[in-house]
Design a protein around this motif. Structure first.
Motif, PDB file in Angstrom:
ATOM      1  N   GLN A 171      57.997  13.243  65.012  1.00 50.87           N
ATOM      2  CA  GLN A 171      56.872  13.977  64.434  1.00 50.87           C
ATOM      3  C   GLN A 171      57.262  14.622  63.111  1.00 50.87           C
ATOM      4  O   GLN A 171      56.477  14.641  62.164  1.00 50.87           O
ATOM      5  CB  GLN A 171      56.367  15.039  65.397  1.00 50.87           C
ATOM      6  N   ALA A 172      58.460  15.166  63.039  1.00 49.99           N
ATOM      7  CA  ALA A 172      58.931  15.786  61.804  1.00 49.99           C
ATOM      8  C   ALA A 172      58.980  14.763  60.676  1.00 49.99           C
ATOM      9  O   ALA A 172      58.590  15.058  59.538  1.00 49.99           O
ATOM     10  CB  ALA A 172      60.307  16.416  62.013  1.00 49.99           C
ATOM     11  N   ASN A 173      59.446  13.553  60.981  1.00 51.10           N
ATOM     12  CA  ASN A 173      59.469  12.498  59.971  1.00 51.10           C
ATOM     13  C   ASN A 173      58.063  12.147  59.510  1.00 51.10           C
ATOM     14  O   ASN A 173      57.826  11.926  58.322  1.00 51.10           O
ATOM     15  CB  ASN A 173      60.178  11.258  60.508  1.00 51.10           C
ATOM     16  N   THR A 174      57.130  12.097  60.437  1.00 51.49           N
ATOM     17  CA  THR A 174      55.749  11.781  60.089  1.00 51.49           C
ATOM     18  C   THR A 174      55.152  12.860  59.197  1.00 51.49           C
ATOM     19  O   THR A 174      54.529  12.566  58.169  1.00 51.49           O
ATOM     20  CB  THR A 174      54.890  11.623  61.360  1.00 51.49           C
ATOM     21  N   TYR A 175      55.353  14.121  59.565  1.00 53.13           N
ATOM     22  CA  TYR A 175      54.841  15.211  58.737  1.00 53.13           C
ATOM     23  C   TYR A 175      55.539  15.250  57.375  1.00 53.13           C
ATOM     24  O   TYR A 175      54.919  15.554  56.355  1.00 53.13           O
ATOM     25  CB  TYR A 175      54.980  16.555  59.449  1.00 53.13           C
ATOM     26  N   GLY A 176      56.823  14.956  57.353  1.00 56.79           N
ATOM     27  CA  GLY A 176      57.542  14.897  56.088  1.00 56.79           C
ATOM     28  C   GLY A 176      56.989  13.818  55.180  1.00 56.79           C
ATOM     29  O   GLY A 176      56.828  14.020  53.966  1.00 56.79           O
ATOM     30  N   LEU A 212      53.934  12.612  55.262  1.00 57.64           N
ATOM     31  CA  LEU A 212      52.613  13.061  54.839  1.00 57.64           C
ATOM     32  C   LEU A 212      52.731  14.093  53.717  1.00 57.64           C
ATOM     33  O   LEU A 212      52.007  14.024  52.714  1.00 57.64           O
ATOM     34  CB  LEU A 212      51.849  13.649  56.032  1.00 57.64           C
ATOM     35  N   GLY A 213      53.655  15.039  53.867  1.00 48.93           N
ATOM     36  CA  GLY A 213      53.870  16.036  52.824  1.00 48.93           C
ATOM     37  C   GLY A 213      54.312  15.404  51.526  1.00 48.93           C
ATOM     38  O   GLY A 213      53.856  15.795  50.434  1.00 48.93           O
TER      39      GLY A 213
END
Length: 104
Positions: A27-32, A34-35
């Motif tokens: 999830q952190a990779n996905t949000y990263g 997206l950011g």
């Protein structure tokens, strides 16, 4: 390979990690990602509309990130779609880099 050997191999591969940690990391990779996309769009708009210039370098960096991500996904998971994505993103990255070198 019997059930016990498979379980032991799985335990060794997942040593020092649990399922929750892996899910949070994904999830952190996905949000990263997206950011990074949002920041890329903002920088592109500033460069294009405010400063009046090309954004070949931004495109090269962004698509380079996607290319490396695709290559890793292809290496780990395999599959024809992942291979096509990896090759396409790599070619697009090289094109943006060449445009940056020529017209920079």
């Amino acid at each position: 390979m019997n059930k016990e050997e498979i379980l032991e191999k799985s335990r060794m591969e997942n040593k020092n990690q649990d399922e929750r940690e892996r899910a949070v990391a994904a999830q952190a990779n996905t949000y990263g990602m997206l950011g990074m996309a949002v920041i890329f769009i903002i920088l592109f708009l500033i460069r294009f509309f405010v400063k009046g210039g090309n954004a070949y370098d931004l495109f090269a960096m962004y698509f380079g990130f996607i290319a490396v991500s695709s290559i890793y996904r292809w290496k780990v998971l395999g599959g024809k779609a992942a291979a096509v994505s990896a090759v396409m993103m790599s070619v697009i990255t090289v094109i943006w880099m060449v445009l940056y070198i020529i017209y920079g």
